[in-house]
Every structure is written in structure tokens, then in C-alpha cells.
Motif scaffolding. Structure first.
Motif, PDB file in Angstrom:
ATOM      1  N   ALA A 128      58.765  -3.384  11.724  1.00 19.80           N
ATOM      2  CA  ALA A 128      59.754  -2.343  12.026  1.00 19.80           C
ATOM      3  C   ALA A 128      61.068  -2.624  11.295  1.00 19.80           C
ATOM      4  O   ALA A 128      61.703  -1.702  10.767  1.00 19.80           O
ATOM      5  CB  ALA A 128      59.997  -2.263  13.538  1.00 19.80           C
ATOM      6  N   ALA A 129      61.458  -3.889  11.223  1.00 16.76           N
ATOM      7  CA  ALA A 129      62.686  -4.250  10.509  1.00 16.76           C
ATOM      8  C   ALA A 129      62.549  -3.935   9.019  1.00 16.76           C
ATOM      9  O   ALA A 129      63.459  -3.347   8.412  1.00 16.76           O
ATOM     10  CB  ALA A 129      63.006  -5.731  10.719  1.00 16.76           C
ATOM     11  N   ARG A 130      61.419  -4.300   8.435  1.00 17.05           N
ATOM     12  CA  ARG A 130      61.199  -4.028   7.007  1.00 17.05           C
ATOM     13  C   ARG A 130      61.180  -2.532   6.740  1.00 17.05           C
ATOM     14  O   ARG A 130      61.710  -2.062   5.733  1.00 17.05           O
ATOM     15  CB  ARG A 130      59.902  -4.690   6.525  1.00 17.05           C
ATOM     16  CG  ARG A 130      60.058  -6.183   6.263  1.00 17.05           C
ATOM     17  CD  ARG A 130      58.862  -6.774   5.547  1.00 17.05           C
ATOM     18  NE  ARG A 130      57.661  -6.752   6.361  1.00 17.05           N
ATOM     19  CZ  ARG A 130      57.318  -7.703   7.236  1.00 17.05           C
ATOM     20  NH1 ARG A 130      58.076  -8.750   7.407  1.00 17.05           N
ATOM     21  NH2 ARG A 130      56.217  -7.600   7.921  1.00 17.05           N
ATOM     22  N   GLN A 131      60.569  -1.758   7.639  1.00 18.65           N
ATOM     23  CA  GLN A 131      60.507  -0.308   7.479  1.00 18.65           C
ATOM     24  C   GLN A 131      61.912   0.302   7.511  1.00 18.65           C
ATOM     25  O   GLN A 131      62.167   1.315   6.863  1.00 18.65           O
ATOM     26  CB  GLN A 131      59.630   0.293   8.580  1.00 18.65           C
ATOM     27  CG  GLN A 131      59.334   1.753   8.367  1.00 18.65           C
ATOM     28  CD  GLN A 131      58.316   2.275   9.371  1.00 18.65           C
ATOM     29  OE1 GLN A 131      57.947   1.590  10.319  1.00 18.65           O
ATOM     30  NE2 GLN A 131      57.864   3.495   9.157  1.00 18.65           N
ATOM     31  N   ALA A 132      62.833  -0.352   8.222  1.00 18.47           N
ATOM     32  CA  ALA A 132      64.212   0.126   8.293  1.00 18.47           C
ATOM     33  C   ALA A 132      65.058  -0.415   7.134  1.00 18.47           C
ATOM     34  O   ALA A 132      66.269  -0.230   7.111  1.00 18.47           O
ATOM     35  CB  ALA A 132      64.837  -0.281   9.625  1.00 18.47           C
ATOM     36  N   GLY A 133      64.400  -1.092   6.176  1.00 16.42           N
ATOM     37  CA  GLY A 133      65.110  -1.617   5.024  1.00 16.42           C
ATOM     38  C   GLY A 133      65.809  -2.936   5.284  1.00 16.42           C
ATOM     39  O   GLY A 133      66.710  -3.333   4.553  1.00 16.42           O
ATOM     40  N   PHE A 134      65.376  -3.636   6.331  1.00 18.72           N
ATOM     41  CA  PHE A 134      66.001  -4.895   6.720  1.00 18.72           C
ATOM     42  C   PHE A 134      65.037  -6.032   6.451  1.00 18.72           C
ATOM     43  O   PHE A 134      63.839  -5.912   6.694  1.00 18.72           O
ATOM     44  CB  PHE A 134      66.347  -4.837   8.212  1.00 18.72           C
ATOM     45  CG  PHE A 134      67.151  -5.993   8.711  1.00 18.72           C
ATOM     46  CD1 PHE A 134      68.516  -6.041   8.513  1.00 18.72           C
ATOM     47  CD2 PHE A 134      66.538  -7.039   9.383  1.00 18.72           C
ATOM     48  CE1 PHE A 134      69.266  -7.102   8.986  1.00 18.72           C
ATOM     49  CE2 PHE A 134      67.272  -8.104   9.851  1.00 18.72           C
ATOM     50  CZ  PHE A 134      68.640  -8.141   9.646  1.00 18.72           C
ATOM     51  N   SER A 135      65.538  -7.149   5.961  1.00 20.95           N
ATOM     52  CA  SER A 135      64.703  -8.317   5.693  1.00 20.95           C
ATOM     53  C   SER A 135      64.820  -9.314   6.848  1.00 20.95           C
ATOM     54  O   SER A 135      65.829 -10.014   6.963  1.00 20.95           O
ATOM     55  CB  SER A 135      65.147  -8.975   4.384  1.00 20.95           C
ATOM     56  OG  SER A 135      64.365 -10.115   4.124  1.00 20.95           O
ATOM     57  N   PRO A 136      63.810  -9.362   7.727  1.00 22.31           N
ATOM     58  CA  PRO A 136      63.906 -10.216   8.921  1.00 22.31           C
ATOM     59  C   PRO A 136      63.623 -11.689   8.592  1.00 22.31           C
ATOM     60  O   PRO A 136      62.544 -12.036   8.129  1.00 22.31           O
ATOM     61  CB  PRO A 136      62.819  -9.653   9.837  1.00 22.31           C
ATOM     62  CG  PRO A 136      61.792  -9.110   8.898  1.00 22.31           C
ATOM     63  CD  PRO A 136      62.555  -8.607   7.696  1.00 22.31           C
ATOM     64  N   ASP A 137      64.613 -12.539   8.811  1.00 22.98           N
ATOM     65  CA  ASP A 137      64.422 -13.968   8.580  1.00 22.98           C
ATOM     66  C   ASP A 137      63.889 -14.687   9.807  1.00 22.98           C
ATOM     67  O   ASP A 137      63.042 -15.559   9.705  1.00 22.98           O
ATOM     68  CB  ASP A 137      65.745 -14.640   8.173  1.00 22.98           C
ATOM     69  CG  ASP A 137      66.205 -14.205   6.799  1.00 22.98           C
ATOM     70  OD1 ASP A 137      65.355 -13.892   5.955  1.00 22.98           O
ATOM     71  OD2 ASP A 137      67.432 -14.164   6.596  1.00 22.98           O
ATOM     72  N   ARG A 138      64.426 -14.346  10.969  1.00 19.10           N
ATOM     73  CA  ARG A 138      64.092 -15.106  12.168  1.00 19.10           C
ATOM     74  C   ARG A 138      64.185 -14.224  13.400  1.00 19.10           C
ATOM     75  O   ARG A 138      65.174 -14.247  14.115  1.00 19.10           O
ATOM     76  CB  ARG A 138      65.052 -16.295  12.278  1.00 19.10           C
ATOM     77  CG  ARG A 138      64.731 -17.295  13.344  1.00 19.10           C
ATOM     78  CD  ARG A 138      65.704 -18.463  13.311  1.00 19.10           C
ATOM     79  NE  ARG A 138      67.091 -18.076  13.298  1.00 19.10           N
ATOM     80  CZ  ARG A 138      67.865 -17.989  14.383  1.00 19.10           C
ATOM     81  NH1 ARG A 138      67.372 -18.256  15.553  1.00 19.10           N
ATOM     82  NH2 ARG A 138      69.135 -17.626  14.280  1.00 19.10           N
ATOM     83  N   PRO A 139      63.158 -13.436  13.676  1.00 18.01           N
ATOM     84  CA  PRO A 139      63.211 -12.624  14.890  1.00 18.01           C
ATOM     85  C   PRO A 139      63.212 -13.508  16.136  1.00 18.01           C
ATOM     86  O   PRO A 139      62.483 -14.490  16.207  1.00 18.01           O
ATOM     87  CB  PRO A 139      61.923 -11.802  14.850  1.00 18.01           C
ATOM     88  CG  PRO A 139      61.415 -11.915  13.471  1.00 18.01           C
ATOM     89  CD  PRO A 139      61.945 -13.194  12.917  1.00 18.01           C
TER      90      PRO A 139
END
Length: 153
Positions: A128-139
Motif C-alpha cells: 500500500a505504501a509503494r502504491q502511494a509512491g512511498f518507499s517503506p523502510d521499516r513498517p
């Protein structure tokens, strides 16, 4: 895919932590061992100040919380500890040889934090983070409520 953890405790946990730290290219110093032992001795998330107090008592000299914070940051990056973000506190990771995203169940009544691994849930958060254009490092997912013991009592 089923993933089985080999959870450690006591001397086995300290040994696994030391091995993980050395494998990551870091030294396992006496101070790092003392901080890890203090962290692992708590049954609830502990702050850097709680840990510094415990190490200070054990060593008979004052250990600064700033030094403990630096070591805890190293432990988190090496997967030896997990940070409970909402409490600014830490727990020892009882399976440091496995890397998972954090999901904490935090009891608002007694303060107990239970760490669970659910890669399906955390991979959905990452997607979901990637789909929003965000690069998740540590959820980090924290669920606040009441533990079974407090709910029953």
C-alpha cells in the motif's frame, strides 16, 4: 509459506545476540553485552533510562542514557531489539536471526507488549505504501488495547 522461529532465552539469547552482532561486522563489547542483558531482563518494554539505571546498578557506576540510546539504535539496526515507537521503549528480539516487520500488541492497562510476526499483513502495508509512491523502510504496526490477562481480570 510457514516460517518457524527458533526463539532464544537466557544465555541462548545472549549468545544469539552476540553472534548476530559479530556477523553484522560489529563488536560485541562488554558494555553492549551489559545493555543487552539489562534489556532482556525486562518483561515489558523498557526505556533507555530504565536500562541505564539497571546497568548502572549492576556496574556500580553511572551509565548515561545517551550511551544506552546509541547502543539501542545499533541493536535495532542489527535486529537484536525492537523499538515500541509509541512508548519510546525497547524489547529484546528473541529471534535475532530472523528479520520481520514489527507488529506490537500493546496493553494500555499493564503496559505489556507482545511482538507478533505476520508477513502477510506487513507485506500488505508495504504494498500500500509503494502504491502511494512511498518507499517503506521499516513498517511498524502497533495495536493498542487490553491483553488477555487484563481483559479477564
Amino acid at each position: 509459506m510457514v516460517h518457524v522461529h527458533h526463539s532464544h532465552e537466557g544465555d541462548s539469547l545472549a549468545g544469539a545476540a552476540a553472534s548476530t552482532m559479530v556477523r553484522s561486522g560489529e563488536q560485541w563489547t562488554a558494555m553492549r553485552a551489559a545493555v543487552f542483558d539489562a534489556l532482556a531482563s525486562f518483561d515489558k518494554p523498557a526505556s533507555a533510562y530504565d536500562i541505564a539505571d539497571k546497568v548502572s546498578q549492576a556496574q556500580g557506576r553511572r551509565v548515561a542514557a545517551n550511551s544506552v540510546y546509541r547502543i539501542l539504535d545499533l541493536f535495532v539496526s542489527a535486529n537484536l531489539a525492537r523499538r515500541v515507537e509509541s512508548a519510546n521503549a525497547y524489547v529484546a528480539n528473541d529471534h535475532p536471526d530472523c528479520l520481520h516487520d514489527c507488529i506490537f500488541l500493546i496493553c494500555d492497562h499493564c503496559g505489556q507488549a507482545t511482538h507478533i510476526d505476520d508477513d502477510k499483513l506487513s507485506s500488505g502495508v508495504r504494498a500500500a505504501a509503494r502504491q502511494a509512491g512511498f518507499s517503506p523502510d521499516r513498517p511498524v504496526i502497533e495495536v493498542r488495547g487490553r491483553c488477555g490477562d487484563c481483559e479477564a481480570g
